[in-house]
Structures are given as structure tokens and as C-alpha cells.
Design a protein around this motif. Structure first.
Motif, short mmCIF file in Angstrom:
data_model
loop_
_atom_site.label_atom_id
_atom_site.label_comp_id
_atom_site.label_asym_id
_atom_site.label_seq_id
_atom_site.Cartn_x
_atom_site.Cartn_y
_atom_site.Cartn_z
N THR A 48 0.82 -1.21 0.00
CA THR A 48 0.00 0.00 0.00
C THR A 48 0.86 1.26 0.00
OG1 THR A 48 -0.12 0.08 2.42
CG2 THR A 48 -1.79 -1.22 1.28
N SER A 49 2.13 1.12 0.42
CA SER A 49 3.06 2.24 0.41
C SER A 49 4.47 1.69 0.53
CB SER A 49 2.76 3.20 1.56
OG SER A 49 3.18 2.65 2.79
N ASP A 103 5.62 -0.13 3.95
CA ASP A 103 5.13 -1.45 4.36
C ASP A 103 6.29 -2.41 4.60
OD1 ASP A 103 2.70 -0.30 3.91
OD2 ASP A 103 2.34 -1.34 2.00
N LEU A 146 1.24 -2.40 7.40
CA LEU A 146 0.79 -1.62 6.25
C LEU A 146 0.51 -0.18 6.66
CD1 LEU A 146 -1.78 -4.14 4.69
CD2 LEU A 146 0.62 -3.83 4.08
N PRO A 175 -1.61 2.25 4.74
CA PRO A 175 -2.44 2.49 3.55
C PRO A 175 -2.70 3.97 3.28
CG PRO A 175 -3.78 1.70 5.38
CD PRO A 175 -2.35 1.59 5.81
#
Length: 730
Positions: A380-381, A384, A432, A434
Motif C-alpha cells: 500500500t506504500s 510497508d 501496512l 495504507p
């Protein structure tokens, strides 16, 4: 390039997350700062080491080479209530052993402190954790819980760890971390080890009840080995009433250090203790004016010997982090006790012939290996990360419970068994990011446990085997509202392994599972203020409750716990305070022959309050050297302890304090315990006892261990730092 390591450098096995050069990881354990005009030449380093005050340090001429500074970072929090208590709080009040230090952790209540020869009784958030059955405990990277111990699965004796070598205590309440394994039902406690400063330490003290203690320790004056130390302790006491005396000696050492790519630790703890066991007195006798420090006869004894070792290596191959750890241990505990007098035969409907005197022995060997790998991923980025790990542990346990004649010779074998237990596990943990200000962490752990039991008291010693696996899921969400304010919600599952002797041939292992939730807020304003407020709930598949007749902890129905906790920590100049309050409502949700649905879970208190305050500073100079003073106090209150049979336990309040003055590496300290002089009960149990052979057994009644009265101890500590030598040129 040299570096200066911060205290408590990072290690992965006890729950510490490490990162070198990996900004994508959630919580890096390595921060590098560069100052163009600052560095660390040998002359500057010698100046800093010889300085006695901050002013002298500031006067040192700055070097001209770059300096790489390493700081410590805590592992990512898995709940709003994750707390680390530092050395200042630990030193705020006197502690007799490593077990007593755990009292400073929020929600933890340590009782049976007057029985220094055995593991303490631990309660956490309404779980009557007994001697560790519901709390996963580590010293360094060494697991302290013992599998299928004869007294209680999870038995953990921390009394051989000196308070002076405990640098911090981290508590993770609840089973919210995939690294948590067996016994992590109520949560985990992890002690980071190390001395306060390098140099040579000598400490000796004398106190009430014939107490005397000597501590010798040292740590090298070498930055790359800042986690290295060795410490020896021996102490003895006669105890209040002369019936709780004994001796203890231990050695704890650690080789720890590293460089830019590798960190390592190897920890060793070896020791033994032998103390008298006075038994528990009928509460009615104490309240009628009987001697509160008398002992049941014959006087019992407790003996423990431990040899534990743990090692870990963490390094950065490429862009990831790889860690390998190993641990091993050899422990033996012996309990010679008579809790019930002559009641066993009477309760069995038989003619009273012999006393209930017995000897319980648990002799165990443990070996284990762990491996993990963490790497940044882009799901998600770019922040992570994913971590995977494997865990393995093998235990071999010989245990006996032997009933004795009154002259101390063998009567009958109640337990005579050999247990082999194997635990193999794997987990995956994903972090994560996000969206901005939101962190999601979650993972799954799978544990496979296998047992082989050779019971020599039945079936001609035939071997019984059992195996099973359990899956535990964990997830949490952390939302940064603004500044240091976070809202955190967590869900987790955990388990406790059974008493292996209770398993049937071919049975699938019946794990005790717990499901737990927590939600709350935490706030951090640098070091000046940290706090959290949470609500929590836990559902336990089946409980275990102490039974004096068998002198063990036996199965009880399913139970639920719900409550709230408030924790605050404040620092301002030389002053500091840590305050925590925990309330838990614990009830059985099932029924059996002794407990009905809705009955309160016995022994664990509903309210646990703890406050540690301290202050330190310079008050003047003597012969050109600073005179320092430090004072501190710890107050604890517990209330709402339920006892079996609908009885209420007695509430208690205790106050311990220390006052010390220091000059030129010497410190004279006066420690006081139970300064309020209150006669409170260090332990309360309900059972049948009858120490008069010819009388019929009375009904079950409360039995107590009265806490020691006000006690004092005067200690002198000498700390000598090494003197750097000038280089010699031939």
C-alpha cells in the motif's frame, strides 16, 4: 568508523525490532546522525569518559571526525497499553529480586513475596497467573516459563535475576503480537538486561531480620560492547519470625555488542537458592491474635537451581534483516511442604495413618532455536514491511511427587513421570501504511505441540503420546489523531499448553485458548508525559485454580474478564512519576463441581493501583566534588480479591521507599519496606487443613501468609570508572 551505542541496544528475540538503513520499516532500531563539525577523536573520548559532571563534558574540546550515533528504538506497539518502564522507575523503590521488579509494570500484582525460595504468584488483568501460567516472561532473550511444570504449567522463577541488572521492563498486555507463543494469555513481560554504567560496582548491605547482601559487577569501558556486563550476588536472611530464612547466590553475565552490520548478545544466568517454607496459617488464628509469623511444622523447604543461556545475532544482509537466536536451560526445583496436616486421608474417607508431608521435584532441560527475516515491501506504500519467523523448543522433564512418613522417609509415589515436549511454530506479520496517519498490523501464528509421557505410577510405565496444533490470529489498527495522540484497537488470540500428565494416549492436545480485544488512546509528549487509557476484554476457554489438596493448579471452567486501565508517566527536570490503575471484572462462564457460572474467578484482585515517584539532583559540593541525593517511593494497593466459597479477600496497601546520598562514586542508601506498618496478607488461599491428628477435618477456610512488617536495609555502593591510558610509543 566507531559508534556510541545507546543503553539497551536492539535485540529481536525479546520483542525488539531492528533496522539498519531501512527507512521503509515501521520502527527502525538504528538512527544515524551526522554533525559536520563534530566527531570522536581519542582525546575527546578520554575527556568525556573522565568527566564527572555535564559541565565538564561540555568543556571538552570537540573532535573533528564524524560521529555515528546509535539510539535505541522500541518495537512497534501492538496495543494502546504497551508500556516500557525504565531504570529510573525501577530504582525509585527497593526491590529484593528480579521478581519484585515486575510490580512496577501496570496491572501486575506480585504476591507470595515472603517465600523467596519459589517463583512468585503473578496476577495480570484479572488472570491469576500463578507462577507464570498466563504470562509469557523473558530475561534478555531467555524464555523463563517452564513447560508442564509439576506445580503449574508456565512456572517461571525470576528471583535469581538481580534488580541492578534489569535495565527496563516492557509489558505487552494481551495476546496481540504474532511473536507471542505459549503462556502469552494475559500478555508478555520482557526484561532488558544491562548495568547502569560501565566500570566496577561493589555493593553491600545489612538489614532487618538478619538480612545481608553482597553484589559485585562490572562492565567494560568500550562503546562497541555497551551491552556487556557480569554480575555476582549472594544474599541471606533469617526472615520474620525466624521461619523464612535461607540463602541465594547467582551469576548473570552478558556479552553484547556489534558494528554497523551485526548486533549480537549472549546471556548466561546461573544460580541456586534454598529457603525455608513456613506454610500458610489459618486466617482465623491470625485474627484471634496468634503469632502471624509462626510456621506450620514440620518446617518445609524450597530449593531452586538454574543454568540458563541465550544468544542472538541480528544482521542486515542486503536490504533486509535476518536474526538467529538460540537458548538452553537446566532447571531443578524442589518443594518439601505440608499444607494440609493430616487431612488427605480424612478427605479420602480413610483412617488417618500418616501426615500429608510431601516432596515435589521438577528437573527439566530445555533447548530452542528461532529464526526471523524482515524486509520492506510495497503493497500500500513504500513504508510497508513483512516479517516471517520460525520457533522451535524441546523440553525434557522428570518430575515426582512423593508422600513422606513423618520421619521424612519415602511413603508413596503420587507422581513419577518423564515428559518430552516439542513445540514447533511459524508466524507471519505484516505492517501496512495504507493512508497517512493510519497503520495496520496483523499476522497469524501456527504452533504444533507434541508430547510423550512415561508415567511410572500406572500402566507399568507405558508411554502415552499426544499431538495437536493451534492457530492464533492477531490484528491491530493505529490512527494518529494529532501530535502524539493515537487511537488504537487490537484483537488477538493466544494459548496455554496443558499439563502433559493429564493427556490420554492418542489424544489431540486440548489447548487453552483465549480471545482478547482492547481499544483506547495513548498520548506521548516526548519524555515529559506519556499516558494511555484503554478498555479490554478476554474470553478464556478454561481456567486453572490453585488446589492445596493436590498442591497444584487444576482445571476450572471457562471465564471472561472485562475492565479498564489508566497509565501515566511524567518527567520534569529531576522529578518523575509513574502512575497506573487497573480494574478487572472476572467471572466464570461455565460450571464444574467447585464453581458455578457467574462466580468470581478467585485470587486475582479486581483493582491494582501502583504509583512510583522519584527525584534526584545535586545539593552541594564536598572537597570540590558534587554531593548528590536521590529519593523515591513506590506505593501499591490491591482490592477486590475474591476467594472460593463466596468469601472476600483482604485488601492491602504497601509503601516502599529509598533515600540515598552520593559522593565520588560512593552512595549510601537506606531502603524501607512496608513503611506504613500494615499487617496485610501476602497470600490468601481457601482449603481444608487439619494439623491435629485426632480431630475431624474442619470445612474449607482461608489460609494466609502475613507480609513482613516494616523492614530497613542500609547499603553502601561503590562505583569506579576506568581511567583511559595515554598511548605508548616505542
Amino acid at each position: 568508523m566507531k559508534r556510541r551505542r545507546g543503553p539497551g541496544s536492539c535485540g529481536w528475540l525479546p520483542g525488539c525490532s531492528c533496522s539498519r538503513g531501512l527507512p521503509a520499516l515501521a520502527v527502525p532500531a538504528l538512527a544515524i546522525s551526522l554533525w559536520p563539525a563534530a566527531a570522536r577523536a581519542d582525546q575527546y573520548e578520554r575527556c568525556v569518559r573522565s568527566a564527572k559532571t555535564q559541565a565538564e563534558i561540555d568543556a571538552c574540546a570537540p573532535p573533528d571526525k564524524p560521529i555515528e550515533v546509535r539510539v535505541r528504538a522500541k518495537p512497534p506497539a501492538r496495543s494502546a497499553s504497551d508500556v516500557e518502564v525504565d531504570a529510573q522507575v525501577i530504582a525509585a523503590s527497593p526491590h529484593g529480586s528480579g521478581a519484585d521488579v515486575l510490580n512496577v509494570a501496570p496491572g501486575v500484582f506480585v504476591s507470595d513475596r515472603g517465600l523467596p525460595g519459589r517463583a512468585p504468584h503473578l496476577s495480570l488483568r484479572g488472570f491469576d497467573g500463578t507462577s507464570g501460567q498466563d504470562v509469557e516472561i523473558f530475561a534478555g532473550n531467555i524464555p523463563m516459563n517452564q513447560v508442564s511444570h509439576i506445580r503449574s504449567p508456565g512456572y517461571a522463577d525470576m528471583r535469581l535475576i538481580m534488580p541492578e541488572v534489569i535495565r527496563s521492563v516492557r509489558i505487552a498486555s494481551g495476546p496481540y503480537d504474532p511473536r507471542q507463543g505459549d503462556f502469552g494469555v494475559a500478555g508478555s513481560l520482557r526484561m532488558d538486561l544491562g548495568l547502569a554504567a560501565p566500570g566496577f560496582w561493589l555493593k553491600g548491605g545489612v538489614g532487618s531480620f538478619g538480612t545481608r547482601r553482597v553484589l559485585i559487577a562490572f562492565a567494560p569501558e568500550y562503546d562497541e560492547m555497551m551491552d556487556t556486563f557480569a554480575a555476582f550476588e549472594t544474599d541471606a536472611t533469617d526472615g520474620p519470625g525466624g521461619a523464612r530464612g535461607g540463602e541465594r547466590s547467582s551469576f548473570v553475565g552478558q556479552l553484547g555488542g556489534g558494528n554497523e552490520q551485526v548486533d549480537y548478545r549472549a546471556t548466561v544466568a546461573i544460580g541456586s537458592a534454598r529457603f525455608d517454607f513456613p506454610g500458610y496459617l489459618p486466617q482465623a488464628l491470625v485474627e484471634r491474635g496468634g503469632d502471624p509469623y509462626a510456621a506450620q511444622r514440620p518446617l518445609g523447604r524450597d530449593r531452586t537451581s538454574q543454568a540458563l543461556i541465550g544468544s542472538e545475532v541480528v544482521w542486515s544482509p542486503g536490504e533486509g534483516i535476518l536474526g538467529i537466536g538460540a537458548f538452553a536451560g537446566k532447571t531443578k526445583t524442589t518443594f518439601h511442604q505440608n499444607l494440609t496436616g493430616f487431612a488427605l486421608d480424612q478427605l479420602a474417607g480413610e483412617l488417618v495413618v500418616q501426615s500429608d508431608d510431601s516432596e515435589m521435584v521438577n528437573d527439566a532441560s530445555t533447548f530452542g532455536l528461532t529464526v526471523l527475516y524482515r524486509h520492506a515491501v510495497d503493497i500500500t506504500s513504500k513504508r510497508d514491511s513483512i516479517e516471517m519467523g520460525v520457533y522451535s523448543r524441546v523440553d525434557s522433564v522428570d518430575q515426582t511427587d512423593t508422600r513422606l512418613f513423618e520421619d521424612g522417609t519415602r511413603n508413596a509415589a503420587l507422581v513419577d513421570a518423564t515428559i518430552d515436549a516439542t513445540n514447533v511454530a511459524a508466524y507471519a506479520d505484516l505492517s501496512l501504511y495504507p493512508i497517512r496517519r493510519v497503520v495496520l498490523r496483523g499476522g497469524t501464528r501456527l504452533d504444533s505441540l507434541s508430547y510423550s509421557v512415561r508415567d511410572r505410577t500406572s500402566n507399568a510405565g507405558l508411554e502415552r503420546t499426544a499431538q495437536g496444533f493451534v492457530v492464533s490470529s492477531k490484528v491491530m489498527a493505529d490512527v494518529a489523531v494529532r501530535g502524539g495522540l493515537h487511537v488504537v484497537a487490537s484483537y488477538g488470540e493466544g494459548f496455554r499448553s496443558p499439563q502433559a500428565r493429564d493427556l490420554a494416549e492418542g489424544e489431540r492436545v486440548p489447548f487453552t485458548k483465549v480471545r482478547s480485544v482492547e481499544a483506547g488512546v495513548r498520548l506521548k509528549e516526548g519524555r515529559s508525559f506519556q499516558g494511555s487509557a484503554v478498555g479490554f476484554g478476554s474470553w478464556l476457554g478454561n481456567d486453572r485454580v490453585f488446589d492445596a489438596t493436590s498442591r497444584q493448579h487444576v482445571e476450572a471452567p471457562a471465564s471472561v474478564r472485562a475492565g479498564a486501565q489508566l497509565v501515566m508517566s511524567a518527567r520534569s527536570g529531576p522529578f518523575g512519576a509513574n502512575l497506573s490503575g487497573t480494574y478487572t471484572h472476572a467471572r466464570f462462564t461455565g460450571s464444574d463441581a467447585r464453581f458455578a457460572k457467574g462466580d468470581p474467578v478467585p485470587y486475582a484482585p479486581a483493582f491494582v493501583l501502583r504509583d512510583d515517584v522519584f527525584a534526584s539532583g545535586t545539593v552541594g559540593r564536598l572537597f570540590g566534588k558534587e554531593v548528590t541525593v536521590r529519593v523515591g517511593a513506590g506505593v501499591e494497593g490491591v482490592a477486590g480479591r475474591a476467594l472460593p466459597g463466596g468469601r472476600d479477600g483482604k485488601d492491602s496497601v504497601s509503601l516502599d521507599a529509598v533515600a540515598a546520598v552520593g559522593w565520588r562514586g560512593m552512595e549510601l542508601a537506606l531502603n524501607g519496606t512496608n513503611l506504613l506498618g500494615l499487617r496485610y496478607y501476602d497470600a490468601q488461599y481457601v482449603y481444608v487443613s487439619n494439623f491435629e491428628r485426632g480431630l475431624p477435618p474442619p470445612p474449607p477456610s482461608p489460609h494466609v501468609l502475613v507480609a513482613a512488617p516494616t523492614a530497613w536495609m542500609l547499603t553502601l555502593q561503590i562505583h569506579v570508572r576506568g581511567t583511559p591510558r595515554e598511548p605508548r610509543y616505542e
